[in-house]
Design an enzyme around this catalytic site. Structure first.
Site, PDB file in Angstrom:
ATOM      1  CB  VAL A   1      -0.992  -0.035   1.180  1.00 54.81           C
ATOM      2  CG1 VAL A   1      -1.861   1.083   1.230  1.00 54.81           C
ATOM      3  CG2 VAL A   1      -1.944  -1.296   1.348  1.00 54.81           C
ATOM      4  CB  CYS A   2       3.888   2.181   1.934  1.00 58.02           C
ATOM      5  SG  CYS A   2       3.528   1.236   3.448  1.00 58.02           S
TER       6      CYS A   2
END
Length: 176
Positions: free
Chosen positions: A50-51
């Site tokens: 996600v980052c």
């Protein structure tokens, strides 16, 4: 966790700021951008799923934040060298225009109250005014990416100094 009205803690961290040899790293403190609004956002770890979507999205919106007098600062507990390796290896992160803070001793995430039991940062965002006062805090589940558009909307609303209704957008009327 620090919240609205609290002062941004003092910090001094190494940061990855470039991919150019000899210019990759610098030191950033709580005073480096003291005359600006600051948007600090943290992610759990580099080289995750996600980052990079969030980091890249903030990078693409950097000029919008700058136009509002705000400095983006992203960070995690990874070292500045890991940040550089991530930037070098991920096509969406190669040209990030904001510093990536390396909170390797966990001092800032602990002071902010966003350290998870496993020692990484929560997915948290703080908007800090030029006086060093936290004006907005948002913490997301690790599996859910945050909204850069919402962060910009809240920055706009906060900068009005007025009451704004639900869903308020820049240019809308404020409340009496």
């Amino acid at each position: 966790m620090l919240t609205i009205g609290d002062r941004l803690p003092e910090f001094k961290l190494s940061a990855t700021v470039s991919r150019d040899p000899g210019k990759e790293f610098t030191e950033i403190t709580d005073k480096t951008y003291g005359d600006k609004w600051q948007v600090l956002f943290f992610w759990p770890k580099d080289f995750t799923f996600v980052c990079p979507t969030e980091v890249a999205a903030f990078g693409k919106a950097n000029e919008e934040f700058a136009a509002r007098g705000a400095q983006l600062l992203g960070g995690s507990v990874d070292t500045e060298f890991v940040h550089l390796a991530w930037r070098n290896s991920h096509p969406d992160l190669k040209d990030l225009p904001f510093p990536m803070l390396a909170d390797t001793k966990h001092e800032l995430i602990q002071a902010l109250g966003i350290q998870k039991p496993e020692g990484v940062a929560h997915r948290a965002t703080f908007i800090v005014d030029p006086d060093g006062i936290i004006r907005w805090v948002n913490v997301m589940d690790d599996e859910i990416g945050r909204s850069v558009t919402e962060t910009l909307r809240v920055l706009d609303a906060t900068q009005t100094g007025e009451k704004t209704p639900c869903g308020w957008q820049k240019g809308d009327s404020v409340l009496p």
